[in-house]
Design a protein around this motif. Structure first.
Motif, mmCIF file in Angstrom:
data_model
loop_
_atom_site.group_PDB
_atom_site.id
_atom_site.type_symbol
_atom_site.label_atom_id
_atom_site.label_comp_id
_atom_site.label_asym_id
_atom_site.label_seq_id
_atom_site.Cartn_x
_atom_site.Cartn_y
_atom_site.Cartn_z
ATOM 1 N N ALA A 90 0.848 -1.198 0.000
ATOM 2 C CA ALA A 90 0.000 0.000 0.000
ATOM 3 C C ALA A 90 0.875 1.236 0.000
ATOM 4 O O ALA A 90 2.022 1.208 0.442
ATOM 5 C CB ALA A 90 -0.916 0.015 1.226
ATOM 6 N N MET A 91 0.330 2.333 -0.502
ATOM 7 C CA MET A 91 1.044 3.602 -0.413
ATOM 8 C C MET A 91 1.116 4.006 1.059
ATOM 9 O O MET A 91 0.169 3.790 1.816
ATOM 10 C CB MET A 91 0.311 4.684 -1.210
ATOM 11 N N ARG A 115 -0.972 6.641 -13.446
ATOM 12 C CA ARG A 115 -1.301 5.631 -12.453
ATOM 13 C C ARG A 115 -0.097 4.814 -12.022
ATOM 14 O O ARG A 115 0.058 4.509 -10.869
ATOM 15 C CB ARG A 115 -2.341 4.655 -13.015
ATOM 16 N N ARG A 116 0.762 4.419 -12.924
ATOM 17 C CA ARG A 116 1.747 3.390 -12.597
ATOM 18 C C ARG A 116 3.140 3.935 -12.342
ATOM 19 O O ARG A 116 3.873 3.406 -11.530
ATOM 20 C CB ARG A 116 1.821 2.378 -13.736
ATOM 21 N N SER A 130 6.163 4.437 -8.166
ATOM 22 C CA SER A 130 5.637 3.420 -9.071
ATOM 23 C C SER A 130 4.635 2.578 -8.305
ATOM 24 O O SER A 130 4.768 2.389 -7.099
ATOM 25 C CB SER A 130 6.756 2.507 -9.595
ATOM 26 N N GLY A 131 3.656 2.069 -9.004
ATOM 27 C CA GLY A 131 2.715 1.234 -8.283
ATOM 28 C C GLY A 131 1.698 0.574 -9.170
ATOM 29 O O GLY A 131 1.252 1.142 -10.165
ATOM 30 N N ARG A 132 1.391 -0.638 -8.831
ATOM 31 C CA ARG A 132 0.227 -1.331 -9.371
ATOM 32 C C ARG A 132 -0.447 -1.937 -8.166
ATOM 33 O O ARG A 132 0.075 -1.858 -7.049
ATOM 34 C CB ARG A 132 0.648 -2.392 -10.396
ATOM 35 N N MET A 133 -1.596 -2.535 -8.362
ATOM 36 C CA MET A 133 -2.336 -3.065 -7.232
ATOM 37 C C MET A 133 -1.457 -3.945 -6.343
ATOM 38 O O MET A 133 -0.826 -4.874 -6.816
ATOM 39 C CB MET A 133 -3.506 -3.889 -7.745
ATOM 40 N N ARG A 134 -1.379 -3.591 -5.083
ATOM 41 C CA ARG A 134 -0.692 -4.380 -4.060
ATOM 42 C C ARG A 134 0.829 -4.366 -4.199
ATOM 43 O O ARG A 134 1.512 -5.180 -3.589
ATOM 44 C CB ARG A 134 -1.199 -5.837 -4.028
ATOM 45 N N ALA A 135 1.388 -3.474 -4.977
ATOM 46 C CA ALA A 135 2.853 -3.403 -5.114
ATOM 47 C C ALA A 135 3.259 -1.969 -5.434
ATOM 48 O O ALA A 135 3.174 -1.532 -6.575
ATOM 49 C CB ALA A 135 3.338 -4.356 -6.204
ATOM 50 N N PHE A 136 3.690 -1.264 -4.399
ATOM 51 C CA PHE A 136 4.072 0.135 -4.565
ATOM 52 C C PHE A 136 5.511 0.329 -4.111
ATOM 53 O O PHE A 136 5.969 -0.313 -3.165
ATOM 54 C CB PHE A 136 3.154 1.043 -3.734
#
Lengths: 156, 402
Positions: A90-91, A115-116, A130-136
């Motif tokens: 999470a952020m 977004r990413r 950087s981030g995608r669902m469940r990996a930031f």
């Protein structure tokens, strides 16, 4: 090549320092640009567990957030937090971690939504995320406050 | 500058969970290539300038059209275009201002409304979970939890959510009319607990964190189809190095369920629980690598490639660079693939109206273990994403194959 050689030397120095890392008592933390010892804000307000370690020319305050994300704050030995970095599902609370620079980030992101992968810089502040669902992952730092000999790459 | 915001300001982003753009639901630009698809399990996808091509043109952003209906009521449906196709998220999210239907908001376990905070690298989207019947091509998914981003009825955002950055709760801010997450898993937060910050229980005046049951979480609608529900295949044509104004291809539902979705001799790379495989590139072993239709470029770290001036997230080498990298699945299967890094600014300047640009690449900031194979990877390929636990003739998901 020249750059890489310099980095190698820096890393060797850093490695030597890290070998001698001392786990310090938990200290008060603060946001980017704030004195490390001036307030016990971040860890308390973020409800995180802290571990502080000393490297060659700076300290790393590692806060394990309840979300599972690791937030690291980098401070000089006697002064301010010059970088923060995060990694996890999470952020982190960026309003807390970026402090007075949060609004710079928000203004930049608002004018250029994505977004990413996000990157911004102004004359005092750099933010990379950087981030995608469940990996930031990301970092923010004050280029003018990074101690001599410290590379941005080690701020993560 | 031209309308290319992605290249036009010093704060640069790539398009992940959504493209950029704005405006309301409209008609997609006519594709250059006629759609190949007519089968019930195939829907047209296209790369174009997005829902608001004048004010917020997008690049390398893949869109499709979905129809949502009030659950159980096929007479109350709405067709919505410019829904971004994203293989690295899970579930359908619609921008509430676009929606003219009234969909039932889901309840949290405590009986209050279930609302979600969806985070991005540079902000968040906030809105309630609702259920909808989802029709895409000839497929139908009944009573699927979706997110309604930016719903006027849930305008108070908890500080823990808004602390991720600016809100992306409008079409203009979100950059699409919605996003269709069709990755290799079903629910969007299966491992989440009360501290994860994803789901909230909201009364009209206050929200508090809550755990959403698996069945109530926003979920990949493909898994809810009656058939063709074990994954998806995206096919896009090859694109010339200079790019193309638009590109049209197909999103095929199911793998090895119909004549049009046979696995064939594809290379299968199985994934871990983070949807990752390993990429070996330039002496680095990048264990958190992924294929992502929701990224508008190839993102990786190579400090030898110059960044674009004042646009540091993108690469601007003096000429085209050709690289190879080896992708290895959790199953040990490997394949070596080549890719091109072009000067992102030169590409833009040469053809400002082009929206499909294979050479766009940039830095994967702040991660030394990741390689993001974004939309350019899909050009000229047939890429399958198979859902965790589901079997095909080629293996068992989660996997990607191409």
């Amino acid at each position: 090549m020249a750059t890489r050689s310099i980095r190698l030397i820096e890393r060797l120095v850093l490695c030597a320092a890290v070998l001698a890392v001392a786990v310090l008592p938990a200290q008060a933390r603060a946001a980017l640009g704030e004195p490390a010892a001036s307030a016990s804000r971040d860890a308390d307000e973020l409800h995180g567990a802290i571990k502080s370690t000393q490297r060659s020319s700076y300290r790393v305050h590692e806060i394990r957030l309840p979300s599972g994300t690791i937030l690291r704050e980098f401070s000089t030995l006697d002064g301010p937090v010059f970088a923060v970095a995060w990694n996890g599902p999470a952020m982190p609370n960026l309003r807390q971690a970026l402090g007075r620079y949060f609004d710079d980030y928000v203004r930049a992101a608002e004018s250029n939504h994505g977004r990413r992968h996000f990157q911004m810089q102004n004359d005092r502040f750099v933010m990379q995320s950087s981030g995608r669902m469940r990996a930031f992952s990301g970092r923010a730092f004050l280029p003018g406050a990074i101690p001599a000999g410290v590379t941005v790459d080690e701020l993560q | 500058m031209s309308g290319w915001r992605a290249f036009g300001a010093w704060a640069l982003v790539s398009l992940g969970l959504a493209g950029c753009g704005g405006g309301s639901s409209g008609t997609p630009a006519a594709p250059v290539t006629p759609p190949v698809a007519a089968a019930a399990n195939v829907v047209d996808v296209h790369v174009d300038a997005g829902p608001d091509p004048v004010n917020h043109p997008t690049i390398n952003t893949l869109y499709t059209t979905v129809t949502v209906c009030v659950p159980g009521n096929a007479a109350q449906c709405q067709r919505i275009d410019h829904i971004q196709v994203d293989t690295q998220s899970y579930g359908l999210r619609l921008l509430a201002p676009v929606l003219t239907l009234s969909l039932p908001v889901s309840k949290a376990t405590d009986g209050n409304s279930l609302v979600e905070c969806t985070q991005f690298a540079d902000g968040y989207s906030w809105g309630p979970v609702a259920t909808a019947d989802i029709q895409i091509a000839g497929e139908m998914a009944a009573a699927v939890p979706i997110q309604l981003i930016g719903s006027a009825n849930f305008s108070t955002v908890p500080a823990a959510c808004s602390s991720a950055g600016p809100a992306e709760n409008t079409v203009a801010a979100f950059g699409a009319n919605g996003i269709l997450g069709i990755g290799a898993f079903v629910q969007d937060c299966p491992g989440c607990d009360i501290n994860s910050g994803a789901y909230y229980s909201c009364t009209p005046t206050a929200c508090s964190p809550i755990v959403a049951t698996l069945n109530s979480q926003v979920a990949n609608p493909v898994a809810f189809f009656a058939g063709d529900n074990n994954g998806v295949i995206i096919t896009l044509p090859a694109v010339a190095a200079a790019g193309a104004a638009t590109v049209s291809g197909s999103l095929i539902f199911g793998v090895d369920t119909q004549a049009d979705n046979a696995s064939g001799a594809q290379t299968v790379l199985t994934l871990n629980s983070g949807a990752d495989f390993t990429t070996a590139f330039n002496g680095q072993t990048l264990t958190r690598s992924f294929i992502d239709s929701g990224s508008n470029g190839i993102y990786f770290n190579d400090s030898a490639i110059p960044a674009c001036p004042n646009q540091a997230v993108f690469y601007c080498p003096p000429g085209n660079l050709m690289f190879t990298a080896t992708l290895t699945g959790q199953n040990g299967t490997s394949t070596t693939q080549s890719f091109v890094v072009a000067n992102a600014r030169s590409l833009q300047n040469a053809n400002p109206s082009f929206t499909a640009l294979p050479g766009v690449a940039g830095t994967f900031v702040a991660s030394s273990t990741s390689f993001d194979w974004g939309l350019p990877f899909f050009f000229g390929r047939r890429v399958a994403t198979v859902i965790s636990g589901d079997a095909t003739s080629a293996g068992q998901g989660p996997y990607v194959a191409f």
